[in-house]
Design a protein around this motif. Sequence first.
Motif, PDB file in Angstrom:
ATOM      1  N   ILE A  50       2.745 -52.707  -9.272  1.00 44.89           N
ATOM      2  CA  ILE A  50       3.989 -53.621  -9.031  1.00 44.89           C
ATOM      3  C   ILE A  50       3.476 -54.708  -7.485  1.00 44.89           C
ATOM      4  CG2 ILE A  50       6.427 -53.825  -7.390  1.00 44.89           C
ATOM      5  CD1 ILE A  50       6.693 -51.020  -7.639  1.00 44.89           C
ATOM      6  N   PRO A  51       3.672 -55.676  -8.652  1.00 47.56           N
ATOM      7  CA  PRO A  51       3.199 -57.307  -8.320  1.00 47.56           C
ATOM      8  C   PRO A  51       3.796 -57.600  -7.006  1.00 47.56           C
ATOM      9  CG  PRO A  51       4.306 -58.056 -10.121  1.00 47.56           C
ATOM     10  CD  PRO A  51       4.518 -56.062 -10.160  1.00 47.56           C
ATOM     11  N   ILE A  52       3.370 -58.137  -5.903  1.00 48.04           N
ATOM     12  CA  ILE A  52       4.276 -58.593  -5.014  1.00 48.04           C
ATOM     13  C   ILE A  52       4.165 -60.061  -4.748  1.00 48.04           C
ATOM     14  CG2 ILE A  52       3.860 -58.539  -2.078  1.00 48.04           C
ATOM     15  CD1 ILE A  52       5.215 -55.909  -3.145  1.00 48.04           C
ATOM     16  N   GLN A  53       4.914 -60.667  -4.240  1.00 50.55           N
ATOM     17  CA  GLN A  53       5.126 -62.737  -4.463  1.00 50.55           C
ATOM     18  C   GLN A  53       4.242 -62.872  -3.106  1.00 50.55           C
ATOM     19  OE1 GLN A  53       5.099 -64.044  -7.036  1.00 50.55           O
ATOM     20  NE2 GLN A  53       5.691 -61.744  -8.418  1.00 50.55           N
TER      21      GLN A  53
ATOM     22  N   MET B   6       1.649 -48.381  -6.853  1.00 51.85           N
ATOM     23  CA  MET B   6       0.571 -49.100  -6.242  1.00 51.85           C
ATOM     24  C   MET B   6       1.148 -50.765  -5.780  1.00 51.85           C
ATOM     25  SD  MET B   6      -2.965 -47.557  -6.688  1.00 51.85           S
ATOM     26  CE  MET B   6      -3.906 -47.524  -5.159  1.00 51.85           C
ATOM     27  N   LEU B   7       0.983 -51.486  -5.180  1.00 47.21           N
ATOM     28  CA  LEU B   7       1.509 -52.704  -4.948  1.00 47.21           C
ATOM     29  C   LEU B   7      -0.166 -54.172  -5.409  1.00 47.21           C
ATOM     30  CD1 LEU B   7       3.070 -52.971  -1.954  1.00 47.21           C
ATOM     31  CD2 LEU B   7       3.558 -51.947  -3.658  1.00 47.21           C
ATOM     32  N   ALA B   8       0.582 -54.857  -5.858  1.00 42.24           N
ATOM     33  CA  ALA B   8      -0.452 -54.964  -6.848  1.00 42.24           C
ATOM     34  C   ALA B   8      -1.377 -56.501  -6.550  1.00 42.24           C
ATOM     35  CB  ALA B   8      -0.498 -55.676  -8.392  1.00 42.24           C
ATOM     36  N   TYR B   9      -1.222 -56.602  -4.699  1.00 37.75           N
ATOM     37  CA  TYR B   9      -1.392 -57.773  -3.904  1.00 37.75           C
ATOM     38  C   TYR B   9      -2.298 -57.631  -3.661  1.00 37.75           C
ATOM     39  CZ  TYR B   9       0.613 -55.641   0.003  1.00 37.75           C
ATOM     40  OH  TYR B   9       1.000 -55.083   1.246  1.00 37.75           O
ATOM     41  N   LYS B  10      -2.981 -56.334  -3.152  1.00 38.69           N
ATOM     42  CA  LYS B  10      -3.861 -55.769  -2.360  1.00 38.69           C
ATOM     43  C   LYS B  10      -5.490 -55.863  -3.707  1.00 38.69           C
ATOM     44  CE  LYS B  10      -1.837 -51.851  -1.321  1.00 38.69           C
ATOM     45  NZ  LYS B  10      -1.820 -50.895  -0.902  1.00 38.69           N
TER      46      LYS B  10
ATOM     47  N   ARG C  69       0.690 -50.403   3.655  1.00 42.52           N
ATOM     48  CA  ARG C  69       0.709 -49.622   4.173  1.00 42.52           C
ATOM     49  C   ARG C  69       1.500 -50.668   5.844  1.00 42.52           C
ATOM     50  NH1 ARG C  69      -4.312 -54.123   3.594  1.00 42.52           N
ATOM     51  NH2 ARG C  69      -3.144 -54.618   2.284  1.00 42.52           N
ATOM     52  N   PHE C  70       3.102 -50.699   5.475  1.00 40.49           N
ATOM     53  CA  PHE C  70       4.201 -50.740   5.950  1.00 40.49           C
ATOM     54  C   PHE C  70       4.057 -51.929   5.903  1.00 40.49           C
ATOM     55  CE2 PHE C  70       3.270 -46.162   6.970  1.00 40.49           C
ATOM     56  CZ  PHE C  70       4.784 -45.828   7.084  1.00 40.49           C
ATOM     57  N   ARG C  71       3.764 -52.723   5.374  1.00 43.28           N
ATOM     58  CA  ARG C  71       3.896 -54.151   5.930  1.00 43.28           C
ATOM     59  C   ARG C  71       5.864 -54.824   5.008  1.00 43.28           C
ATOM     60  NH1 ARG C  71      -1.673 -57.677   3.616  1.00 43.28           N
ATOM     61  NH2 ARG C  71      -2.498 -56.723   5.651  1.00 43.28           N
ATOM     62  N   PRO C  72       5.909 -55.918   5.376  1.00 47.31           N
ATOM     63  CA  PRO C  72       7.536 -55.941   5.175  1.00 47.31           C
ATOM     64  C   PRO C  72       8.065 -56.224   3.601  1.00 47.31           C
ATOM     65  CG  PRO C  72       6.426 -57.372   7.216  1.00 47.31           C
ATOM     66  CD  PRO C  72       5.900 -56.633   6.857  1.00 47.31           C
ATOM     67  N   LYS C  73       6.420 -56.776   3.299  1.00 43.19           N
ATOM     68  CA  LYS C  73       6.810 -56.819   1.534  1.00 43.19           C
ATOM     69  C   LYS C  73       6.709 -55.666   0.855  1.00 43.19           C
ATOM     70  CE  LYS C  73       4.880 -61.815   1.637  1.00 43.19           C
ATOM     71  NZ  LYS C  73       3.691 -62.025   0.315  1.00 43.19           N
ATOM     72  N   ASP C  74       6.351 -54.827   1.369  1.00 44.11           N
ATOM     73  CA  ASP C  74       5.957 -53.523   1.018  1.00 44.11           C
ATOM     74  C   ASP C  74       7.021 -52.652   0.552  1.00 44.11           C
ATOM     75  OD1 ASP C  74       4.084 -53.833   0.960  1.00 44.11           O
ATOM     76  OD2 ASP C  74       3.088 -52.171   1.763  1.00 44.11           O
ATOM     77  N   LYS C  75       8.968 -52.979   1.841  1.00 45.44           N
ATOM     78  CA  LYS C  75      10.073 -52.361   2.037  1.00 45.44           C
ATOM     79  C   LYS C  75      10.525 -52.467   0.520  1.00 45.44           C
ATOM     80  CE  LYS C  75      11.768 -51.558   5.705  1.00 45.44           C
ATOM     81  NZ  LYS C  75      12.099 -51.824   6.773  1.00 45.44           N
TER      82      LYS C  75
END
Length: 277
Positions: free
Chosen positions: A274-277, A243-247, A163-169
């Motif tokens: 992938i977990p996002i802190q 996929m990013l696991a924070y969602k 979703r083009f969030r800073p944490k995704d980069k």
Amino acid sequence: MKRILFPTDFSETATNAFIHALEFANCIEGELILLHAFDLPVFDSQYFPENYMLIYESVELTQFEFFKDELPKLHAIAQERNLSHIKMSHRLMDGNLLGTIERSIQEDKIDFIVMGTEGEKSWTELFLGTRTTAVISDVDIPVLSIPAEAKFKTIKNIGFTTRFRPKDKPALKNVVEIAKKMNAKVKCLYVKTDASDVSKETIKQWEEEFANDPVGFNVVLSEEVKESILDFILFKDIDMLIMLAYKHNFFKSLFHHSLTKDIAAHWDIPILAIPIQ
């Protein structure tokens, strides 16, 4: 060298996942730690005053013998695939699956986990309460889930939802490094709904930053997120989805129990959470 934890119950599903774990280790120049966890039975010692410890010792011995008998089969698979050079170590641990995984992560300094998951039911429940869910939710390292029907094939196209969030980069940068080792391309997907707040300038900035990497960006205008992702997998020839696991809410929607058998049947590729802190 990256360390990959492979929990196994030596089932057919786990054996299939082992092949993926071997190939993944080969691509990223990693090593495998094979984990077999078992629960000791719970007894009230007052009813077994004389043979209390003998019961536990018998269970431990049975598990050890089972473990010892099954390991050569996995080593034979590695040899058949010309991957016997992959370093493998073994852990037989008493405790529930999540607890033993968490212990191994700390003690063995694990970087990735590879786990098998069974059939349609497991896919619809994958992020909704199964053992794999507990692992994804509780650990802070990437978890690669392998469905039983996902036969190994060379990874050429890696899908990455964003979703083009800073944490995704930072996550995407790590994925690019993995893709380079696999000689694969990364195909990013952003499903832009009416509620989306990502600007064209942000997307352009990402495209410029990753211009020299094997990365492409796909923006789809749709209110049907899960259907868009499924179409993306099918029409972009995705071999692995990341996929990013924070969602959390997104996963609940994506793998809701109301998914039809036809849709669930298409989820036959590995998914790396992938977990996002």
